[in-house]
Each structure stands twice: as structure tokens, then as C-alpha cells.
Design a protein around this motif. Structure first.
Motif, PDB file in Angstrom:
ATOM      1  N   GLN A 104      -2.985 -28.970   3.915  1.00  0.00           N
ATOM      2  CA  GLN A 104      -2.312 -30.105   3.289  1.00  0.00           C
ATOM      3  C   GLN A 104      -0.992 -29.725   2.608  1.00  0.00           C
ATOM      4  N   GLN A 137      -4.024 -36.779  -3.208  1.00  0.00           N
ATOM      5  CA  GLN A 137      -5.306 -36.500  -2.572  1.00  0.00           C
ATOM      6  C   GLN A 137      -6.099 -37.778  -2.313  1.00  0.00           C
ATOM      7  N   ILE A 182      -0.999 -37.356   0.290  1.00  0.00           N
ATOM      8  CA  ILE A 182      -1.327 -35.929   0.219  1.00  0.00           C
ATOM      9  C   ILE A 182      -1.208 -35.433  -1.213  1.00  0.00           C
ATOM     10  N   GLN A 213      -8.146 -29.022   4.176  1.00  0.00           N
ATOM     11  CA  GLN A 213      -7.480 -29.068   2.883  1.00  0.00           C
ATOM     12  C   GLN A 213      -6.463 -27.933   2.704  1.00  0.00           C
TER      13      GLN A 213
END
Length: 313
Positions: free
Chosen positions: A24, A88, A85, A21
Motif C-alpha cells: 500500500q 486505510q 489508502i 498491506q
């Protein structure tokens, strides 16, 4: 685990390049920047060719069509990845996945066929310069692009037909950032031997034949150039082919690595990086490769930018 038909699956999950994460935001910014650069660079080439009458030649006509195909090629995969992205989310609908397969195959095949036509154009220009304007007439150039698009559309429909016949288990996680046909084959629960044979046949026809034509064309070109006695003429001939040959090697080199790695289930996730090189980096580099050593394009771009700036005042 009982397999179910593709029509019963409402969505797939694109796992992307990394599950970390913290990475990202970096991936988001990097791919969004590369997408904008690619679209802007290829649009500038199209505008430069269309606005300068001296660039209304077969070579630049094919180049502008290649730029259009590259915009479509990268727009098939990157926008969805960037949106996922940002939101999410890793989901892509069944219809969206099929559309990705269709347009990815369409523009990818169109790239290969345009490379082939451009190689033939250079072959005629260097090996038969006296007959160049007769052979590469506007009618033949338009027909070449039309046939390339028609064959690409046929190839994309073959891929759609192949994917729509697959059955899947509950695991529909695609270890990539787009719906890649070889990856979907690896996820299928049903027997895919026929599909594998079909995809190899499609690759042989729509990939192998263009490569053979390109290799033949450049073998003739190199042979013709080596017979030239003046070094200045040799350099000029090589420079006209250098950009095209560089783009072809980059496209096929990264594409070969991507599909070789995606064909191995054990390294499926590792194939995401070569796929990114093939689908994102190559279309981004094409405008730079074609413009850095091309005086005509740089001159047309300078005029276009100057005209745009002056119109604002």
C-alpha cells in the motif's frame, strides 16, 4: 440473498489494485507521483499555449482543451484512491460512486471526441492546406469543443441513468480502484441484459464513430503524404501527426484491454491493472508525447519558465 435497491445502499467498497498491506505505501507513492506529474505537465501545456501568441492556432487550441480534459479524467479516480489508502478505508459513498461514473464518462468521452476533432484538423492541414485558415476558423473550433462537451455530458447522463437503475445484493465490493460501469454491471443481482445492450450501444456511438472518423482521417492523410515527392516534406507531415497518432493508439489500446477484461467476471480483479494504464498512465504520458518532439511547445515552455524565474528576482 435478497437484492435491494441502489437507493438503499449507502456505500460501495473499492478493492483497489492489491490487498497486500505491505504494498500500500508503494501504491500510494506511485499513484500520488503520477497524479502530480500529470496535473503539472498538462497545466504547463495549457499555460504555454495561452501565453505564446504563436501557439494560438486550432491545433494547440484543441491540445490545451485535451490537457484540461486529461486533468479532469485522472482527478476523477486517483485522489479518492490515494485518500482511501491514506485513511486505510475502501469505502465510497453511493453519491460519490455515481459522481465517479458521471465524471469518468464525461472526461473519457471528451477525450475521444477531442481526438476526433484533432484528427480532422490534421486532415485539413495536410490534405487542404490552402483552405486551412478558412475551414478551421475560430468559430468552428469553438463550436467543435462546445459540441464535444455537450455530447460528452449526454453520454455521462446515460451512464448515470443506467447505473441508477441497477439493483445489488449485499456484496458491493468493486474489484477496482474506482466505480467502473462494467464492474458495477457484474455486481448487480438484477437482470442486466438491457443494460449490457445499452452500454454496447453507447460504446458504439460514442466510441465507434470517433474511431471510424479517426481511421478515415489518417487513411486520407497517409495517402496524401505518400503522394508527396520530397522526403523532407514527408517527414514534416508525418512528424506533425506522429504525436497525436501515438496518443490515440495508447488511449484506445489500453481502453480496449481494460474494458475487455472488465467484461469478464472471472478476471474482474485482473482488469484493475489495465484500468490503471487507461485512466492514469495514458493522461500522464500525453504531455511528454506532445512536448518531446514539438519544438513550438518546448520553445514556449522555455520562455514561460524563464519569465517565471526572472520574475522571482
Amino acid at each position: 440473498m435478497e437484492p435491494k435497491n441502489l437507493s438503499d445502499i449507502s456505500e460501495f467498497f473499492l478493492m483497489g489494485l492489491s490487498e497486500d498491506q505491505e504494498l500500500q505505501p508503494l501504491v500510494f507513492g506511485l499513484f500520488l507521483s503520477m497524479y502530480l506529474i500529470t496535473v503539472a505537465g498538462n497545466l504547463l501545456i495549457i499555460l504555454a499555449v495561452s501565453s505564446d501568441t504563436r501557439l494560438h492556432t486550432p491545433m494547440y487550441f484543441f491540445l490545451s482543451n485535451l490537457s484540461l480534459a486529461d486533468i479532469g479524467f485522472i482527478s476523477t479516480t486517483v485522489p479518492k484512491m490515494v485518500v482511501n489508502i491514506q485513511t486505510q478505508s475502501k469505502a465510497i459513498t453511493y453519491v460519490g460512486c455515481l459522481l465517479q461514473v458521471s465524471f469518468f464518462s464525461l472526461f473519457g468521452c471528451l477525450d475521444t471526441l477531442l481526438f476526433t476533432v484533432m484528427a480532422f484538423d490534421r486532415l485539413v492541414a495536410i490534405c487542404h492546406p490552402l483552405y486551412y485558415t478558412i475551414i478551421m476558423n475560430p468559430r468552428l473550433c469553438g463550436l467543435a469543443v462546445l459540441v464535444s462537451f455537450s455530447l460528452s455530458l449526454l453520454e455521462s447522463q446515460l451512464h448515470i441513468s443506467m447505473v441508477s437503475q441497477l439493483t445489488f445484493c449485499t456484496n458491493v465490493e468493486v474489484p477496482s480502484f474506482f466505480c467502473d460501469p462494467p464492474q458495477l454491471l457484474n455486481l448487480a443481482c438484477s437482470d442486466t441484459s438491457t443494460n449490457v445492450i445499452l452500454i454496447y450501444c453507447i460504446s458504439a456511438v460514442f466510441g465507434g464513430v470517433p474511431v471510424s472518423v479517426i481511421l478515415f482521417s489518417y487513411s486520407r492523410i497517409v495517402s496524401s503524404i505518400l503522394r508527396v515527392s520530397f522526403s523532407g516534406q514527408k517527414y514534416k507531415a508525418f512528424s506533425t501527426c506522429g504525436s497525436h497518432l501515438s496518443v490515440v493508439c495508447l488511449f484506445y489500446g489500453t481502453g480496449f484491454v481494460a474494458y475487455l477484461s472488465s467484461a469478464l467476471p472471472s478476471s474482474a480483479r485482473k482488469s484493475a491493472v489495465p484500468s490503471a494504464m487507461y485512466t492514469v498512465v495514458t493522461p500522464m504520458l500525453n504531455p511528454f508525447i506532445y512536448t518531446l518532439r514539438n519544438r513550438d511547445i518546448k520553445r514556449a515552455l522555455s520562455k514561460l519558465i524563464s519569465r517565471t524565474v526572472l520574475s522571482e528576482y
